[in-house]
Design an enzyme around this catalytic site. Structure first.
Site, PDB file in Angstrom:
ATOM      1  N   TYR A 134      75.708 -38.276  14.938  1.00  0.00           N
ATOM      2  CA  TYR A 134      76.982 -38.674  15.525  1.00  0.00           C
ATOM      3  C   TYR A 134      77.744 -39.680  14.667  1.00  0.00           C
ATOM      4  O   TYR A 134      78.945 -39.858  14.846  1.00  0.00           O
ATOM      5  CB  TYR A 134      76.769 -39.264  16.921  1.00  0.00           C
ATOM      6  CG  TYR A 134      76.263 -38.273  17.944  1.00  0.00           C
ATOM      7  CD1 TYR A 134      76.110 -36.926  17.632  1.00  0.00           C
ATOM      8  CD2 TYR A 134      75.924 -38.683  19.224  1.00  0.00           C
ATOM      9  CE1 TYR A 134      75.640 -36.030  18.561  1.00  0.00           C
ATOM     10  CE2 TYR A 134      75.465 -37.783  20.166  1.00  0.00           C
ATOM     11  CZ  TYR A 134      75.316 -36.455  19.839  1.00  0.00           C
ATOM     12  OH  TYR A 134      74.857 -35.561  20.764  1.00  0.00           O
TER      13      TYR A 134
ATOM     14  N   LYS B 251      61.447 -33.533  15.572  1.00  0.00           N
ATOM     15  CA  LYS B 251      61.373 -32.171  15.026  1.00  0.00           C
ATOM     16  C   LYS B 251      60.729 -32.268  13.645  1.00  0.00           C
ATOM     17  O   LYS B 251      61.272 -31.844  12.622  1.00  0.00           O
ATOM     18  CB  LYS B 251      62.771 -31.558  14.952  1.00  0.00           C
ATOM     19  CG  LYS B 251      62.765 -30.054  14.675  1.00  0.00           C
ATOM     20  CD  LYS B 251      62.127 -29.253  15.795  1.00  0.00           C
ATOM     21  CE  LYS B 251      62.259 -27.748  15.483  1.00  0.00           C
ATOM     22  NZ  LYS B 251      61.456 -26.928  16.413  1.00  0.00           N
TER      23      LYS B 251
ATOM     24  N   ASP C 161      61.770 -28.975  21.095  1.00  0.00           N
ATOM     25  CA  ASP C 161      61.817 -27.750  21.871  1.00  0.00           C
ATOM     26  C   ASP C 161      60.703 -27.709  22.920  1.00  0.00           C
ATOM     27  O   ASP C 161      60.930 -27.299  24.072  1.00  0.00           O
ATOM     28  CB  ASP C 161      61.770 -26.510  20.966  1.00  0.00           C
ATOM     29  CG  ASP C 161      60.777 -26.642  19.825  1.00  0.00           C
ATOM     30  OD1 ASP C 161      60.141 -27.697  19.695  1.00  0.00           O
ATOM     31  OD2 ASP C 161      60.642 -25.676  19.053  1.00  0.00           O
TER      32      ASP C 161
ATOM     33  N   ASP D 101      70.473 -37.262  23.690  1.00  0.00           N
ATOM     34  CA  ASP D 101      71.663 -36.824  24.405  1.00  0.00           C
ATOM     35  C   ASP D 101      71.369 -35.547  25.179  1.00  0.00           C
ATOM     36  O   ASP D 101      71.673 -35.425  26.378  1.00  0.00           O
ATOM     37  CB  ASP D 101      72.797 -36.600  23.393  1.00  0.00           C
ATOM     38  CG  ASP D 101      74.152 -36.405  24.048  1.00  0.00           C
ATOM     39  OD1 ASP D 101      74.240 -36.466  25.289  1.00  0.00           O
ATOM     40  OD2 ASP D 101      75.133 -36.189  23.317  1.00  0.00           O
TER      41      ASP D 101
ATOM     42  N   ASP E 209      70.516 -35.254  29.518  1.00  0.00           N
ATOM     43  CA  ASP E 209      71.362 -34.430  30.383  1.00  0.00           C
ATOM     44  C   ASP E 209      70.549 -33.323  31.044  1.00  0.00           C
ATOM     45  O   ASP E 209      70.766 -32.989  32.214  1.00  0.00           O
ATOM     46  CB  ASP E 209      72.514 -33.824  29.582  1.00  0.00           C
ATOM     47  CG  ASP E 209      73.660 -34.804  29.379  1.00  0.00           C
ATOM     48  OD1 ASP E 209      73.620 -35.897  29.993  1.00  0.00           O
ATOM     49  OD2 ASP E 209      74.577 -34.504  28.610  1.00  0.00           O
TER      50      ASP E 209
END
Length: 368
Positions: A141, A189, A221, A245, A249
């Site tokens: 970001y 990851k 994942d 993020d 959510d």
């Protein structure tokens, strides 16, 4: 206690839900003999409309001098076609970066009257209680360059972290786990990304400083799947910006409504910005039907994390929970055999549930 609180209502329903949080904080101040000074400033789309910037300089200065910041929500279709530097979200990212709010703390805990509204089976989500610790000021970001190339036919985003940025958020994850159930899940990851391999190395180094905390590594994942199938297996999750993020959510479905989730964004000295995780909902702005409970619960986190007022924070959370158990809910929620009410009414119910009825009534009358 005398504290200065900056209010950033933002866009859409931000003003309505902020009024609710302010009313609850005024009731708490009166009940516990505190003094809270509130000053309102612009951010996001409303700031663009007035100042031609999503983050005015006077907003930055006010927040820098505050003891804590409450944020409503930013964004809306009105500004979707603006150039990148004039998007409401730039104001949100900018204030986080400017204030050095590197740690996002998001509790995900279900309310019993709402569990049936989750798309997941109640036996799966019952008693789930997760704390997600997300790095907030680095990663994709904020990395540079982030741009279109080759006449718009190629694009590059940059994932950039310094070791110190990883170390401080991982420390925050361990600290959080050490005062809860002493179980930390680190999400990365590492099978693909070099940044994740460094992240995992630091977690392994840091766990030597927290021998009472059990550490589990999960690829993002796998973590996403387990969050839905076995949420009770998590206590504290720590991860980088993008993964945090998405996962936070995703975790909202455990509660039955995104509108019930608060969040805290903190720096090392305890100063923080507090906001509900839902959006600005411009389609219902001004209709008096917005759910203010996530905003009210964010105010409770402010009392706990920035001011150290655990009793007062718990009192607000109890009042909200009691409101739901009484069957009151806004249009985005559903409680079996409950009563749907608007923003002001559900705020009044929360105020009435606070400890000292006479004080709550006087604040309630002022709010109305």
């Amino acid at each position: 206690m005398d504290k200065q609180i900056i209010l950033l209502p933002g866009d859409g329903i931000g003003k309505e839900i902020m009024d609710s949080a302010k009313a609850v904080l005024q009731a708490i101040a009166a009940e516990y003999n505190h003094h809270f000074t509130f000053n309102e400033h612009a951010i996001g789309g409303s700031a663009i409309d007035t100042y031609n910037t999503p983050l005015p300089e006077d907003t930055i200065q006010a927040c820098n001098n505050a003891d804590a910041v409450l944020l409503g929500a930013v964004g809306g279709p009105k500004w979707d076609s603006n150039p990148a530097h004039l998007r409401p979200e730039k104001g949100l990212l900018g204030i986080r970066k400017t204030l050095g709010l590197f740690a996002n703390i998001r509790p995900v805990k279900g309310f019993a009257p709402l569990l049936h509204a989750s798309p997941l089976k109640e036996e799966i989500i019952k008693d789930s209680d997760i704390l997600i610790v997300r790095e907030l000021t680095g990663g994709l970001y904020f990395g540079e360059p982030s741009e279109r190339r080759e006449n718009g036919n190629a694009v590059v985003d940059t994932l950039y972290y310094k070791r110190t940025e990883m170390e401080r958020i991982i420390d925050k994850g361990f600290q959080s786990a050490s005062i809860r159930k002493k179980h930390l899940t680190s999400v990365d990851k590492a099978n693909v990304l070099e940044s994740s391999r460094m992240w995992r190395e630091i977690v392994e180094e840091k766990k030597q400083d927290y021998p009472d905390v059990t550490v589990e590594h999960l690829l993002v994942d796998a973590a996403a799947m387990k969050l839905i199938t076995q949420p009770n297996q998590f206590d504290v999750i720590v991860t980088e910006n993008l993964f945090g993020d998405i996962l936070s959510d995703e975790a909202s479905v455990l509660t039955g409504s995104l509108g019930m989730l608060p969040s805290a964004s903190l720096r090392t000295d305890g100063v923080g910005m507090y906001e509900p995780v839902h959006g600005s909902a411009p389609d219902i702005a001004g209709k008096g039907i917005a759910n203010p409970l996530g905003m009210i619960l964010s105010a409770a986190l402010m009392l706990r994390f920035s001011f150290g007022l655990e009793e007062e924070a718990s009192e607000i959370e109890r009042a909200v929970n009691e409101c739901l158990e009484q069957g009151y809910h806004t249009a985005d929620l559903h409680i079996k055999n409950g009563k749907q009410v608007g923003t002001k009414k559900i705020t009044e119910i929360v105020l009435e549930n606070l400890t000292t009825k006479s004080i709550s009534d006087s604040i309630c009358n002022m709010y109305v």
